[in-house]
Design an enzyme around this catalytic site. Sequence first.
Site, short mmCIF file in Angstrom:
data_model
loop_
_atom_site.label_atom_id
_atom_site.label_comp_id
_atom_site.label_asym_id
_atom_site.label_seq_id
_atom_site.Cartn_x
_atom_site.Cartn_y
_atom_site.Cartn_z
N SER A 5 12.74 3.19 -5.73
CA SER A 5 12.44 1.92 -6.39
C SER A 5 11.98 2.11 -7.83
O SER A 5 11.27 3.07 -8.16
CB SER A 5 11.32 1.23 -5.60
OG SER A 5 10.76 0.20 -6.37
N GLU A 8 9.71 0.52 -8.98
CA GLU A 8 8.24 0.46 -8.92
C GLU A 8 7.64 1.85 -9.18
O GLU A 8 6.48 1.95 -9.58
CB GLU A 8 7.79 -0.04 -7.55
CG GLU A 8 7.85 -1.54 -7.37
CD GLU A 8 6.83 -2.29 -8.23
OE1 GLU A 8 5.64 -1.95 -8.18
OE2 GLU A 8 7.24 -3.21 -8.94
N TYR A 19 2.58 1.24 -2.15
CA TYR A 19 4.03 1.25 -1.92
C TYR A 19 4.73 2.21 -2.88
O TYR A 19 5.53 3.05 -2.47
CB TYR A 19 4.57 -0.18 -2.09
CG TYR A 19 6.08 -0.29 -2.20
CD1 TYR A 19 6.89 -0.26 -1.07
CD2 TYR A 19 6.69 -0.42 -3.45
CE1 TYR A 19 8.27 -0.37 -1.17
CE2 TYR A 19 8.07 -0.53 -3.56
CZ TYR A 19 8.86 -0.50 -2.42
OH TYR A 19 10.22 -0.60 -2.54
P1 NAP Z 1 13.53 -5.81 3.16
O1 NAP Z 1 14.41 -7.02 3.10
O2 NAP Z 1 12.05 -5.97 3.12
O3 NAP Z 1 13.96 -5.01 4.47
C1 NAP Z 1 13.20 -3.94 4.93
C2 NAP Z 1 13.79 -3.44 6.23
O4 NAP Z 1 12.98 -2.36 6.70
C3 NAP Z 1 13.81 -4.48 7.36
O5 NAP Z 1 14.97 -4.28 8.12
C4 NAP Z 1 12.59 -4.10 8.16
O6 NAP Z 1 12.67 -4.50 9.51
C5 NAP Z 1 12.66 -2.59 8.06
N1 NAP Z 1 11.39 -1.94 8.38
C6 NAP Z 1 10.15 -2.27 8.00
N2 NAP Z 1 9.25 -1.41 8.50
C7 NAP Z 1 9.95 -0.52 9.24
C8 NAP Z 1 9.60 0.60 10.02
N3 NAP Z 1 8.34 0.97 10.19
N4 NAP Z 1 10.57 1.29 10.65
C9 NAP Z 1 11.87 0.91 10.52
N5 NAP Z 1 12.27 -0.13 9.79
C10 NAP Z 1 11.32 -0.84 9.16
O7 NAP Z 1 13.90 -4.81 1.97
P2 NAP Z 1 15.21 -4.77 1.05
O8 NAP Z 1 14.98 -5.66 -0.12
O9 NAP Z 1 16.41 -4.93 1.88
O10 NAP Z 1 15.11 -3.29 0.49
C11 NAP Z 1 15.72 -2.21 1.17
C12 NAP Z 1 15.05 -0.90 0.74
O11 NAP Z 1 15.19 -0.74 -0.67
C13 NAP Z 1 13.56 -0.83 1.01
O12 NAP Z 1 13.26 0.51 1.30
C14 NAP Z 1 12.94 -1.21 -0.32
O13 NAP Z 1 11.65 -0.64 -0.42
C15 NAP Z 1 13.92 -0.61 -1.28
N6 NAP Z 1 14.05 -1.28 -2.57
C16 NAP Z 1 14.29 -2.61 -2.64
C17 NAP Z 1 14.45 -3.21 -3.89
C18 NAP Z 1 14.75 -4.68 -4.01
O14 NAP Z 1 14.62 -5.21 -5.13
N7 NAP Z 1 15.18 -5.35 -2.97
C19 NAP Z 1 14.39 -2.42 -5.05
C20 NAP Z 1 14.16 -1.07 -4.93
C21 NAP Z 1 14.01 -0.48 -3.69
P3 NAP Z 1 12.17 -5.97 10.00
O15 NAP Z 1 13.32 -6.90 9.73
O16 NAP Z 1 11.90 -5.75 11.44
O17 NAP Z 1 10.95 -6.30 9.20
O1 G4F Z 2 9.12 -10.40 -6.34
P1 G4F Z 2 8.03 -9.40 -6.36
O2 G4F Z 2 7.08 -9.41 -5.24
O3 G4F Z 2 8.74 -7.98 -6.55
P2 G4F Z 2 8.19 -6.56 -7.04
O4 G4F Z 2 6.72 -6.45 -6.92
O5 G4F Z 2 8.77 -6.31 -8.38
O6 G4F Z 2 8.83 -5.58 -5.96
C1 G4F Z 2 10.18 -5.72 -5.54
O7 G4F Z 2 11.01 -4.95 -6.38
C2 G4F Z 2 10.77 -3.52 -6.32
C3 G4F Z 2 11.74 -2.87 -7.29
O8 G4F Z 2 11.15 -2.83 -8.57
C4 G4F Z 2 11.00 -3.05 -4.90
F1 G4F Z 2 10.82 -1.71 -4.83
C5 G4F Z 2 10.03 -3.76 -3.97
O9 G4F Z 2 10.31 -3.34 -2.64
C6 G4F Z 2 10.26 -5.25 -4.08
O10 G4F Z 2 11.55 -5.54 -3.58
O11 G4F Z 2 7.17 -9.57 -7.69
C7 G4F Z 2 7.78 -9.58 -8.97
C8 G4F Z 2 6.75 -10.00 -10.00
C9 G4F Z 2 5.43 -9.22 -9.92
O12 G4F Z 2 5.02 -8.90 -11.22
C10 G4F Z 2 4.45 -10.22 -9.33
O13 G4F Z 2 3.10 -10.04 -9.73
O14 G4F Z 2 6.41 -11.37 -9.76
C11 G4F Z 2 5.01 -11.52 -9.87
N1 G4F Z 2 4.60 -12.71 -9.12
C12 G4F Z 2 4.02 -13.81 -9.64
N2 G4F Z 2 3.73 -14.70 -8.70
C13 G4F Z 2 4.71 -12.90 -7.80
C14 G4F Z 2 4.15 -14.16 -7.53
N3 G4F Z 2 5.22 -12.12 -6.82
C15 G4F Z 2 5.20 -12.61 -5.56
N4 G4F Z 2 5.74 -11.85 -4.57
N5 G4F Z 2 4.65 -13.82 -5.25
C16 G4F Z 2 4.13 -14.64 -6.20
O15 G4F Z 2 3.62 -15.74 -5.90
#
Ligand code: NAP
Ligand code: G4F
Length: 392
Positions: A167, A169, A191
């Site tokens: 990520s 992050e 995280y």
């Molecule tokens: P997501 O929608 O939150 O999905 C997470 C998945 O992980 C769900 O299927 C969840 O299952 C499963 N999970 C949670 N805890 C687990 C555990 N203990 N053992 C096995 N499975 C578990 O996340 P996503 O947005 O698809 O992201 C996919 C991956 O990319 C994650 O690793 C995330 O950290 C990483 N990532 C995401 C972003 C982004 O912007 N989306 C960016 C960078 C990296 P349940 O459905 O049962 O909860």
């Molecule tokens: O949508 P967010 O919660 O995403 P964040 O923290 O960037 O993390 C996501 O992207 C990462 C990749 O860079 C992944 F690794 C991670 O698993 C996840 O998918 O928040 C985005 C921004 C933050 O700065 C947060 O402080 O939005 C700001 N924010 C403002 N109000 C909020 C809110 N975020 C959330 N979730 N909820 C709010 O009400």
Amino acid sequence: MTPCQCNPFLDARSTPEACLAAPLLQSLFTMTQPKRALITGITGQDGSYLSELLLQQGYEVHGIIRRTSTFNTDRIDHLYEDPHNEGVRLFLHYGDLCDGSTLRRILDKVQPQEIYNLGAQSHVRVSFDEPEYTVDAVGVGTLRLLEALRETQQRTGQEIRYYQAGSSEMFGKVMEVPQKETTPFYPRSPYACAKVFAHWQTINYRESYGLFACNGILFNHESPRRGETFVTRKITRALARIVAGTQKTLYLGNLDSKRDWGYAKDYVRAMWLMLQQDEPDDYVIATNTTYTIRQFLDVAFGYVNLDWQNYVEFDPRYLRPAEVDLLIGDSTKAQTRLNWKPSVTFEELVKIMVDADMRAIGLTPPGEGEALMHREAATVRQDSSVTVDVAN
Ligand code: NAP
Ligand code: G4F
């Protein structure tokens, strides 16, 4: 004549010539079998899109799901078929990244050629509330999976390629703008610290044991399937209700942080591409653009001719103990080596999400986002027999 003992593709009457040809026969057999992939986190946003992509490519897809008291398979229900049916290519297995022995058993049973480790407690704010669990699933969970992979590969002699969902992050309090593969990490949440651990374990297993293991360093990517508590989806979902007249106020935290937001479908393609290369490597996947939460609000509310300032209020509970202020990626390496590039702009992404959330509650959306989705779905249908839910 001494019967051939060395290959299961030959019987006892095989000639020495046939024995020499056996490796070729075996690789031909392997080539005609569908590739098998195992996905952790298959029920998540990315897991569902990746499953679609792999099924379209002809793969047999196995996913690990957690046992829950209510169904958690909404995002993949359109792909699921009764395993008793003939020709089924999607299989689900109960397991958890916190349970190493089950991971081993699943790997042993499935014997995948590719593993995509997408499972995670992926909410940054929640990781401050549940740090131990987050680090166990995200950090140690990765280590458990890598160990299971290493053992399975050693026992079977069959290569298993590994993708680690890293990520942006991890860049946290950024040391360089824009961020690329060589930018040092400065994680700012439990995280992100766990993801850094997982990143380096992946490299360590690659270098120590010669595994084909890749880290994707993915910047934020969104879609109509994005979890409802991430800021983009929280906004588009609330906006739909505001238009419908069922919600008056949207409470948010910090509106000034900047994110490099792309479209999730583009990003899962990058994951797959990484595992199709000759050599394993690490790649930043990003759009190379950045926007504030305010700008997201501007585009989303502007799209339906509303002014967000009339609806959005601040709630400090959505602030984080430490914030990541600015993320903007440089995906030049992926664009050059993987021939990957994003296909959806920021404005298009916002419109796709607003349209989908309006449609989901029975409203007729402006339609620019839906038009984009239908254009894309039509392209997919041309070269696939797998059903894809275009509304999602
Ligand atoms: P997501 O929608 O939150 O999905 C997470 C998945 O992980 C769900 O299927 C969840 O299952 C499963 N999970 C949670 N805890 C687990 C555990 N203990 N053992 C096995 N499975 C578990 O996340 P996503 O947005 O698809 O992201 C996919 C991956 O990319 C994650 O690793 C995330 O950290 C990483 N990532 C995401 C972003 C982004 O912007 N989306 C960016 C960078 C990296 P349940 O459905 O049962 O909860
Ligand atoms: O949508 P967010 O919660 O995403 P964040 O923290 O960037 O993390 C996501 O992207 C990462 C990749 O860079 C992944 F690794 C991670 O698993 C996840 O998918 O928040 C985005 C921004 C933050 O700065 C947060 O402080 O939005 C700001 N924010 C403002 N109000 C909020 C809110 N975020 C959330 N979730 N909820 C709010 O009400």
